[in-house]
Design a protein around this motif. Structure first.
Motif, short mmCIF file in Angstrom:
data_model
loop_
_atom_site.label_atom_id
_atom_site.label_comp_id
_atom_site.label_asym_id
_atom_site.label_seq_id
_atom_site.Cartn_x
_atom_site.Cartn_y
_atom_site.Cartn_z
N THR A 456 0.84 -1.20 0.00
CA THR A 456 0.00 0.00 0.00
C THR A 456 0.87 1.24 0.00
O THR A 456 0.61 2.21 -0.75
N GLU A 457 1.87 1.25 0.81
CA GLU A 457 2.80 2.38 0.89
C GLU A 457 3.52 2.57 -0.45
O GLU A 457 3.63 3.69 -0.96
N ARG A 458 3.98 1.46 -1.01
CA ARG A 458 4.74 1.52 -2.26
C ARG A 458 3.86 1.98 -3.42
O ARG A 458 4.25 2.86 -4.22
N SER A 459 2.65 1.44 -3.53
CA SER A 459 1.77 1.82 -4.64
C SER A 459 1.34 3.27 -4.51
O SER A 459 1.20 3.99 -5.51
N GLY A 460 1.12 3.72 -3.28
CA GLY A 460 0.77 5.12 -3.07
C GLY A 460 1.88 6.04 -3.52
O GLY A 460 1.64 7.08 -4.16
N LYS A 461 3.13 5.70 -3.20
CA LYS A 461 4.25 6.54 -3.59
C LYS A 461 4.46 6.49 -5.11
O LYS A 461 4.87 7.49 -5.71
N GLU A 462 4.19 5.32 -5.71
CA GLU A 462 4.28 5.24 -7.17
C GLU A 462 3.24 6.14 -7.83
O GLU A 462 3.51 6.78 -8.85
N TRP A 463 2.02 6.18 -7.24
CA TRP A 463 0.98 7.06 -7.78
C TRP A 463 1.41 8.50 -7.70
O TRP A 463 1.25 9.29 -8.63
N ILE A 464 2.03 8.86 -6.56
CA ILE A 464 2.50 10.24 -6.39
C ILE A 464 3.63 10.55 -7.36
O ILE A 464 3.72 11.66 -7.91
N ASP A 465 4.52 9.56 -7.58
CA ASP A 465 5.62 9.78 -8.52
C ASP A 465 5.09 10.09 -9.92
O ASP A 465 5.71 10.86 -10.67
N SER A 466 3.95 9.51 -10.26
CA SER A 466 3.38 9.75 -11.62
C SER A 466 2.48 10.98 -11.63
O SER A 466 2.05 11.42 -12.73
N LEU A 467 2.18 11.53 -10.44
CA LEU A 467 1.22 12.65 -10.36
C LEU A 467 1.75 13.89 -11.06
O LEU A 467 0.99 14.63 -11.70
#
Length: 884
Positions: A456-467
């Motif tokens: 969950t932490e990793r996918s959230g940060k990946e989403w932010i990286d693409s934001l």
């Protein structure tokens, strides 16, 4: 150390006026008034008032002050990250240090943060790697008395080594203290501090720890009924009180003690021993034989026995080596079992080198498991334990073809703790961080819940990286950035020039000089999700880590047993390496109770520190067990005697010996009266120290002992000294019967060989070449003919005028060897005229000496006169001539 370390009386009187934090500090000072309290305030340990002044002075740090509504307080602080170096300074100055840590998170309270003493750091209870010597034990001792019996317990808190013994002889207590050299001791109310030397800090401890049934209950709680492990009430008192003190110094260091001092769960057994089970080496013998410390000569210290023998590969072996040298065996079967292993390893270079290489990868798991059991170990410690366990199967394989019973037994005792090794391997990452509360410790795949949170932490940060790319495309703002800081969290940053393009779903988070920061509902939702997952994951990781650590702690006894096995193997490999590389021979033991026959014996240290060394033989047996050794100073008498003792000691420790061959019988104790020393603080002269040590030898030696005597009787007049030396010789020969080497300049003592059946003479010869003396360092039968004191004085740098005058006082016969010398009858200073000696028959050139002066000169025997005695005689004669 200053006596009072508690709060000043003025602070006690004003307790109600103090702020909560200062009140807390002084309460801890009162509770630990025998220690200097270091009080955590943020990232520093602080001391206040008088304690601050001491810390500032000793640690050389700035003395500042704290001001609040109740007054001004001197203050000195040391950084927590570098606290150990400052604590070491305070320990060296004689202080005990109580470390008071914050045991409550600041966010958990609106008032003052709770603090508790988590450890009391004392010289004998160190557990911090930074303060410990890896190659030696660090013992704290406890001496207690019950009736006429003394109980002595010794504990190394860092390793769990725990020993206890008892005796009715207080001098035997001193011998054991000399053997173990504790850094600190607690002493019962009925026991004396006399057996402890000045290097041991004697610490007061709660009297109740020695009273009632408290000691027995504490011993029973650790080891079961004391009757099953301890022999008498004195041993129970010593063990119980020492356990109480060790728990006291632990404080609330464990994170599961809730501020209460905790048990030392890694203490699994106490070893009760009888000193008579080992060769006894008292403090005097340890020092004179220079086993562990070498006395400095001209400000420089040379090598010690342990240094030339130490080829160990790990800290476990280094400590075990010292223990074996400190306590050589006296059971022949056990000694020969060690020799079997050393011989096999010495002859198998491939196996020996393979074992050495493997043992180099062994960590100090003995101290490591104590940290684990005290909940002080981090994830890297657990990985170090696994790395050690990984080596164990390889060591087993290397010993697969071992022939001797000792090596086969070691192989059988090797326990790789497969389940623990597997657990650590699955649970702990290969290169974890030091901090165990901030994540990154537990390996992926170990716990499904943790993996989900991390995902969950990793996918959230990946989403932010693409934001950032998504928002740039959506808004058309090419300079838009997505960032994060610890105060405001995640944000979208837009420069002031592009604020008109900001979408309506942006909410302002922070205003900067040239830009604004925003968040969106979706970004805030993702941020909350990440933070929650991250926090929950960190908490779960710490819980999982503690579970793993507790599981490992439960196997502390097995880890300690493995550590002991690896240590024994390491010492045997070290002995074998030395034997193979330096041509040591296997000694043999015989039933003859007084046999010491050594062919080509060498001093193990001197031969390694000198360019050349002359080997010498030794033969002592029932018929000839007392050797009187004469010869010039510097000819090698002391080296020879010490090498005989060291060969005997090494043989009984289980090592091969520096000799061509050695046939020995067992020795119960080595006594030494070697070298001159005084005890100024104790009010004892060199001669008094010599006589005290000699008295101990004559009281305690047996016919199974080895005695080294060097220049007994030198500290008094020649007549008295000779009388003492002769009487000692007769007493040892007639009453004790011990094997004895007696080096002396009392040449009259060589006559004892004619009167006493077991006494014989040995000497070191020297030749004279002009004014030079040449030593060949080879021992021969018979007495020496001269001491060459004047020649040695010349080589030592005595001024030529003094040396020449000394020669004038000697009547040297016409022989080339100059072996027989007497004081000249014409002993006055030759007269001189105009700087030249008178050559005619005038009174100046032919003056006679009065009868008293001549008689004084005739009574001197220069063959037994030392350089210092010759100078004293010269001064006396000169004064008589000048006065006459």
């Amino acid at each position: 150390m200053d006596a009072a370390l508690g709060p000043p009386e003025t602070m006690q009187d004003r307790a109600d006026e103090l702020t909560p934090m200062m009140s807390q500090y002084f309460e801890l000072c009162s509770a630990y008034e025998d220690s200097l309290v270091l009080f955590q305030v943020g990232d520093f340990y602080e001391a206040f008032c008088d304690a601050a002044e001491r810390v500032s002075r000793l640690c050389e740090i700035t003395l500042t002050k704290r001001e609040d509504s109740t007054g001004e307080y001197p203050m000195a602080g040391i950084p927590i990250d570098n606290a150990e170096s400052y604590i070491e300074t305070l320990l060296d100055a004689g202080y005990r240090v109580a470390v008071a840590d914050q045991v409550q998170e600041p966010e958990e309270t609106t008032g003052v943060v709770d603090r508790a003493v988590t450890r009391v750091v004392t010289p004998g209870t160190l557990t911090e790697d930074e303060l410990l010597r890896t190659d030696d034990n660090n013992f704290v001792a406890c001496l207690a008395r019950s009736g006429d019996r003394f109980g002595l317990a010794l504990l190394d808190v860092s390793t769990g080594d725990f020993y206890v013994t008892s005796t009715t002889d207080e001098s035997a207590v001193a011998d054991e203290l000399g053997r173990f050299a504790p850094a600190e001791a607690v002493v019962g109310p009925d026991a004396s501090t006399d057996p402890f030397d000045e290097d041991c800090m004697v610490t007061p401890h709660d009297r109740s720890a020695f009273e009632g049934d408290s000691p027995e209950r504490l011993v029973e709680s650790y080891f079961g009924g004391p009757g099953t492990v301890l022999g008498n009430a004195a041993e129970v008192l010593a063990c119980g009180a020492l356990l109480d003190y060790a728990e006291y110094t632990r404080g609330a260091e464990s994170d599961d003690t809730d501020g209460e001092r905790g048990r030392l769960d890694y203490l699994n057994h106490v070893t009760r021993y009888d000193p008579r089970e080992y060769m006894l080496l008292d403090r005097v013998a340890l020092e004179s034989l220079e086993l562990f410390e070498r006395r400095a000569v001209h400000g420089r210290a040379g090598a010690t026995l342990v240094e030339v023998l130490d080829e160990t590969a790990c800290a476990l072996g280094a400590r075990e080596l010292k223990d074996w040298l400190r306590r050589p065996l006296i059971e022949r079967e056990a000694i020969e079992a060690r020799h079997d292993a050393v011989g096999e390893l010495a002859g198998d270079v491939r196996t020996r080198e393979r074992l050495h290489d493997l043992l180099r990868d062994v960590y100090d798991v003995e101290r490591l498991i104590s940290r684990v059991s005290r909940s002080r170990a981090n994830a890297r410690d657990l990985r170090s334990l696994k790395d050690t366990l990984d080596v164990v199967p390889e060591i087993e394989a290397a010993l697969e073809d071992a022939d001797c019973a000792t090596l086969r037994a070691i192989r059988a005792d090797l326990d790789a703790l497969d389940e623990i090794r597997d657990l650590i391997g699955r649970a702990i990452r290969a290169e974890p961080p030091i901090e165990v509360t901030e994540g990154g410790v537990i390996a992926e795949g170990y716990d499904e819940r943790l993996d989900d949170l991390r995902e969950t932490e990793r996918s959230g940060k990946e989403w932010i990286d693409s934001l950032e790319a998504q928002e740039r495309e959506r808004t058309g703002i090419d300079s838009l950035k997505v960032g994060h800081n610890s105060v405001h969290g995640y944000y979208i940053e837009v420069t002031n020039a592009n604020l008109d393009s900001v979408p309506e779903d942006y909410t302002r988070r922070q205003t900067l000089k040239n830009s604004e920061r925003f968040y969106t509902p979706e970004l805030k939702s993702r941020e909350d999700e990440i933070i929650q997952a991250e926090q929950r994951a960190d908490d779960l990781e710490y819980d999982l880590f503690r579970e793993v650590r507790d599981t490992v702690a439960a196997e502390s006894e097995r880890v300690q047993a493995l550590a002991d096995t690896l240590a024994r193997l390491d010492v045997l490999v070290s002995f074998a390496t030395v034997a193979a590389e330096y041509d040591y021979a296997r000694p043999t033991f015989v039933d003859d109770p007084k046999r010491t026959v050594i062919e080509g014996g060498r001093h193990p240290v001197v031969e390694r520190t000198q360019e050349t060394f002359v080997p010498n033989d030794t033969r002592l047996d029932a018929d000839d067990c007392f050797a009187v050794i004469t010869g010039p100073n510097m000819s090698g008498k002391s080296t020879y005697m010490r090498q005989v003792a060291l060969i005997q000691l090494l043989a009984q420790a289980g090592s091969f010996v520096p000799a061509a061959d050695a046939s020995l019988s067992l020795v119960d104790r080595v006594f030494t009266r070697v070298g001159a020393s005084d005890d100024i603080a104790g009010g004892k002269s060199t001669f008094m120290v010599e006589m005290t040590e000699l008295a101990d030898i004559l009281d305690d030696a047996t016919d199974r002992s080895l005695i080294l005597l060097d220049e007994v009787g030198r500290g008094t007049s020649t007549t008295d000294g000779l009388a003492i030396a002769r009487a000692v010789t007769e007493h040892v020969h007639d009453e004790i019967g011990a094997r004895t080497l007696f080096a002396t300049h009392h040449h009259e003592l060589t006559d004892a060989a004619d009167d006493l059946d077991g006494v014989f003479n040995l000497h070191f010869r020297a030749d004279q070449d002009g004014q030079d003396v040449i030593f060949d360092h080879e021992i021969r039968e018979g007495p020496a003919a001269a001491s060459y004191g004047v020649e040695v004085a010349r080589e030592a740098g005595i001024p030529d005028a003094v040396v020449d005058r000394s020669r004038e006082l000697l009547d040297v016969d016409g022989s080339d060897s100059a072996h027989e010398r007497k004081v000249a009858t014409n002993g006055h200073r030759p007269a001189a005229t105009n700087g030249a000696a008178a050559e005619d028959g005038s009174a100046d050139g032919d003056e006679t000496v009065d009868a008293d002066l001549a008689e004084t000169i005739r009574e001197q025997n220069l063959a037994t006169t030392t350089p210092m005695e010759a100078l004293a005689l010269l001064q006396e004669l000169q004064e008589q001539v000048e006065d006459g």
